[in-house]
Write a protein that holds these residues in place. Sequence first.
Motif, short mmCIF file in Angstrom:
data_model
loop_
_atom_site.label_atom_id
_atom_site.label_comp_id
_atom_site.label_asym_id
_atom_site.label_seq_id
_atom_site.Cartn_x
_atom_site.Cartn_y
_atom_site.Cartn_z
N PRO A 58 -15.27 33.55 -19.59
CA PRO A 58 -15.86 32.37 -20.24
C PRO A 58 -16.61 32.76 -21.51
CG PRO A 58 -16.38 32.44 -17.89
CD PRO A 58 -15.81 33.77 -18.24
N GLU A 59 -16.65 31.87 -22.47
CA GLU A 59 -17.35 32.10 -23.74
C GLU A 59 -18.56 31.17 -23.84
OE1 GLU A 59 -16.83 34.34 -25.92
OE2 GLU A 59 -14.85 35.12 -25.36
N GLU A 60 -19.65 31.72 -24.35
CA GLU A 60 -20.87 30.92 -24.51
C GLU A 60 -20.94 30.25 -25.88
OE1 GLU A 60 -23.18 30.24 -22.37
OE2 GLU A 60 -22.41 31.45 -20.72
N ILE A 61 -20.36 30.90 -26.91
CA ILE A 61 -20.48 30.38 -28.27
C ILE A 61 -19.12 30.12 -28.89
CG2 ILE A 61 -21.36 30.84 -30.59
CD1 ILE A 61 -23.55 32.52 -29.33
N ASP A 62 -18.22 31.10 -28.82
CA ASP A 62 -16.91 30.99 -29.46
C ASP A 62 -15.96 30.15 -28.61
OD1 ASP A 62 -17.84 32.67 -31.46
OD2 ASP A 62 -17.21 34.47 -30.37
N ALA A 63 -15.01 29.54 -29.28
CA ALA A 63 -13.99 28.75 -28.59
C ALA A 63 -12.94 29.67 -27.97
CB ALA A 63 -13.33 27.78 -29.57
N GLY A 64 -12.18 29.11 -27.02
CA GLY A 64 -11.07 29.85 -26.43
C GLY A 64 -11.41 30.60 -25.17
N SER A 250 -21.80 19.44 -19.32
CA SER A 250 -23.14 18.90 -19.58
C SER A 250 -23.96 19.71 -20.58
CB SER A 250 -23.91 18.79 -18.26
OG SER A 250 -24.04 20.08 -17.66
N GLU A 251 -23.80 21.04 -20.59
CA GLU A 251 -24.73 21.85 -21.38
C GLU A 251 -24.06 22.84 -22.33
OE1 GLU A 251 -27.75 23.69 -19.10
OE2 GLU A 251 -28.18 21.92 -17.89
N ALA A 252 -22.77 23.05 -22.24
CA ALA A 252 -22.11 24.05 -23.08
C ALA A 252 -22.14 23.62 -24.55
CB ALA A 252 -20.68 24.27 -22.62
N ILE A 253 -22.19 24.62 -25.46
CA ILE A 253 -22.25 24.36 -26.89
C ILE A 253 -20.98 24.80 -27.61
CG2 ILE A 253 -24.76 24.50 -26.97
CD1 ILE A 253 -24.49 27.34 -28.01
N VAL A 254 -19.99 25.29 -26.86
CA VAL A 254 -18.73 25.69 -27.50
C VAL A 254 -18.00 24.44 -27.99
CG1 VAL A 254 -18.47 27.83 -26.22
CG2 VAL A 254 -17.60 25.71 -25.24
N GLU A 255 -17.25 24.59 -29.06
CA GLU A 255 -16.61 23.43 -29.68
C GLU A 255 -15.46 22.86 -28.86
OE1 GLU A 255 -13.46 25.60 -32.67
OE2 GLU A 255 -15.51 25.30 -33.38
N ALA A 257 -15.47 22.53 -25.56
CA ALA A 257 -16.01 22.31 -24.22
C ALA A 257 -15.24 21.23 -23.47
CB ALA A 257 -17.49 21.93 -24.31
N ARG A 258 -14.84 20.18 -24.18
CA ARG A 258 -14.11 19.10 -23.52
C ARG A 258 -12.76 19.57 -23.01
NH1 ARG A 258 -15.08 14.55 -20.77
NH2 ARG A 258 -13.17 13.29 -20.67
N GLN A 259 -12.06 20.37 -23.80
CA GLN A 259 -10.76 20.88 -23.37
C GLN A 259 -10.91 21.83 -22.18
OE1 GLN A 259 -11.79 20.80 -26.53
NE2 GLN A 259 -10.42 19.22 -27.37
N ILE A 260 -11.96 22.66 -22.21
CA ILE A 260 -12.20 23.57 -21.09
C ILE A 260 -12.51 22.77 -19.82
CG2 ILE A 260 -13.77 25.32 -20.21
CD1 ILE A 260 -14.04 26.40 -23.02
N ALA A 261 -13.30 21.72 -19.96
CA ALA A 261 -13.62 20.89 -18.80
C ALA A 261 -12.38 20.22 -18.22
CB ALA A 261 -14.66 19.84 -19.20
N ASP A 262 -11.52 19.71 -19.09
CA ASP A 262 -10.30 19.05 -18.60
C ASP A 262 -9.40 20.05 -17.87
OD1 ASP A 262 -11.06 16.61 -19.63
OD2 ASP A 262 -9.96 16.88 -21.52
N LYS A 263 -9.23 21.24 -18.44
CA LYS A 263 -8.38 22.23 -17.79
C LYS A 263 -9.02 22.75 -16.50
CE LYS A 263 -7.99 24.58 -21.68
NZ LYS A 263 -7.58 25.62 -22.67
N SER A 264 -10.33 22.90 -16.48
CA SER A 264 -11.01 23.35 -15.27
C SER A 264 -10.89 22.32 -14.16
CB SER A 264 -12.48 23.64 -15.57
OG SER A 264 -12.63 24.67 -16.53
#
Length: 291
Positions: A58-64, A250-255, A257-264
């Motif tokens: 998982p990434e905290e700042i960078d995308a992907g 709810s709290e992630a700042i990666v750009e 985040a929505r795509q990661i949430a959908d895939k998760s």
Amino acid sequence: MNFTRTRHTARSQRNNKIANIAFYTLGALVMLLIFWLLFTILSKGLPSLRPDFLIKQPEEIDAGGGIGPVLFNSFYILFISLLISIPIGIGAGIYMAEYAPDNRFTGALRICVESLSSVPSIVFGLLGLAIFAEYFNVGLTILGGGVSLALLNLPMLARVTEEAVRAVPGEIREAGYALGMTKFHVIRKVVLPVAMPAIVTGVCLVAGRAFGESAVIILTAGLSTSGEMWDFNLFSPGETLAVHLWYVQSEAIVEDARQIADKSAAVLVFVVLLINFMFRFPLWLGRRRGR
């Protein structure tokens, strides 16, 4: 008299048709709702899902970023919880159904088990936090999450097992005793095979609940991982996929985040469906061979 009986029969048949139509309609609506929910969740995440997403950090700042460690922690904590809850829960259910005397103490114990089944999961999370983080002072760990999830699922599994064993017809037990079998052999060779489909259903329910649980994991296993993909250390922090999904949403700042949430979310739903299939497939195969 014949006219009255004919009217009563016609009314009963009409009510029966209305009831059949109503129940079939309700069943169809429920199935449509379930398929709509599954389609909505899976259609958003599966098309953009790539294999590397399942093994990347998982990434905290960078995308992907990916979900590798949190997905592994989810399976690891699920395995620990089932390893504890299945033998104890099924054993307790068999005891309550076959061995426990029918008295006030047993009735009170059954009420307590039923009450614990409806306790909010966050209460078990607070219990795990008090035991592992405060009393034993080991912090937020995979072990604490697994044991707390086992405690959460024990009452439900014990109650489902008890009802499944009680539902076995008494004639089947009497046939076993007539053949000279002991009580233990009747339970092991006769009662449990008949009750197994219902017990497996209970195991599927608790496994799916454990895999998708977040409140207990936040309080007992934490919001982070060790950073390793395959970390078998029981005392490492154990963020799971459900907790990661909540955090990203709810709290992630990666750009992305929505795509990661959908895939998760798609992976979470798919794994829960896969767990149900894995538990039920051997039963289906056994029934096919028995025909």
